[in-house]
Scaffold this active site. Structure first.
Site, short mmCIF file in Angstrom:
data_model
loop_
_atom_site.label_atom_id
_atom_site.label_comp_id
_atom_site.label_asym_id
_atom_site.label_seq_id
_atom_site.Cartn_x
_atom_site.Cartn_y
_atom_site.Cartn_z
N HIS A 101 0.84 -1.20 0.00
CA HIS A 101 0.00 0.00 0.00
C HIS A 101 0.87 1.25 0.00
CE1 HIS A 101 0.83 -1.06 4.20
NE2 HIS A 101 0.78 0.23 4.47
N HIS A 103 0.83 5.27 1.11
CA HIS A 103 0.16 6.34 1.86
C HIS A 103 0.20 7.62 1.02
CE1 HIS A 103 0.25 4.39 5.95
NE2 HIS A 103 1.23 3.71 5.37
P1 5GP Z 1 1.69 0.71 7.47
O1 5GP Z 1 2.03 0.96 8.92
O2 5GP Z 1 1.68 -0.78 7.19
O3 5GP Z 1 2.52 1.49 6.50
O4 5GP Z 1 0.23 1.28 7.27
C1 5GP Z 1 -0.92 0.56 7.59
C2 5GP Z 1 -2.01 1.56 7.71
O5 5GP Z 1 -3.25 0.87 7.66
C3 5GP Z 1 -2.01 2.35 9.03
O6 5GP Z 1 -1.82 3.72 8.77
C4 5GP Z 1 -3.39 2.04 9.64
O7 5GP Z 1 -4.00 3.18 10.22
C5 5GP Z 1 -4.19 1.56 8.44
N1 5GP Z 1 -5.24 0.62 8.79
C6 5GP Z 1 -5.09 -0.50 9.56
N2 5GP Z 1 -6.28 -1.13 9.67
C7 5GP Z 1 -7.18 -0.41 8.94
C8 5GP Z 1 -8.58 -0.58 8.67
O8 5GP Z 1 -9.25 -1.52 9.12
N3 5GP Z 1 -9.16 0.36 7.89
C9 5GP Z 1 -8.46 1.42 7.36
N4 5GP Z 1 -9.16 2.28 6.62
N5 5GP Z 1 -7.16 1.59 7.60
C10 5GP Z 1 -6.51 0.69 8.37
#
Ligand code: 5GP
Ligand code: ZN
Length: 139
Positions: A101, A103
């Site tokens: 993903h 951001h």
């Molecule tokens: P990472 O830390 O892996 O780069 O980002 C994962 C992101 O996924 C985090 O910013 C977190 O807030 C988001 N996230 C985790 N669970 C959910 C969810 O159930 N729904 C949404 N919309 N975002 C999520």
């Protein structure tokens, strides 16, 4: 292939609700639940791949294309003054969901978000030409 224990696969299949921004056959974009700034979005590929580094180029390009479009929309529609585009790869880099993903984080005048890139304190001890050579060997 959908991964049963993956939260983003569940969002893609509709098992878990999300605030969707964009969808096509390969890509979905929705608002991140944490909203580090207003409009903070995630762009994901519909196929499950662990991270940016393991996603096929064609798919990765489609995700980046949508990330660019959302960044442009943030500037025009949300009044953002800037955008951070970032993808975390691996636990040590802060990745918490292991489904690729990107951001898209709109930035506003006076927002208090800090994404800091500090200069290495041991800069003079580093051999930059040697480091560059090592990376080049892996390309
Ligand atoms: P990472 O830390 O892996 O780069 O980002 C994962 C992101 O996924 C985090 O910013 C977190 O807030 C988001 N996230 C985790 N669970 C959910 C969810 O159930 N729904 C949404 N919309 N975002 C999520
Ligand atoms: Zn997944």
């Amino acid at each position: 292939m959908k991964k049963d224990d993956c939260i983003f696969c569940k969002i893609i299949s509709g098992e878990i609700p999300s605030s969707k921004i964009y969808e096509d056959d390969d890509v979905l974009a929705f608002l991140d639940i944490s909203q580090v700034t207003q409009g903070h979005a995630l762009v994901v590929c519909k196929e499950h791949y662990d991270s940016f580094l393991t996603t096929p180029k064609k798919v990765m390009h489609k995700v980046m294309d949508v990330a660019q479009r959302i960044g442009q929309a943030d500037m025009i529609m949300l009044g953002a003054r800037g955008v951070n585009i970032l993808t975390n790869i691996g636990k040590n880099a802060g990745q918490s969901v292991f489904h690729f993903h990107v951001h898209v984080i709109p930035r506003y005048a006076g927002d208090d978000l800090i994404i800091e890139m500090k200069e290495n304190r041991d800069l003079e001890k580093l051999n930059l030409p040697a480091i560059a050579e090592e990376i080049k060997k892996g390309l």
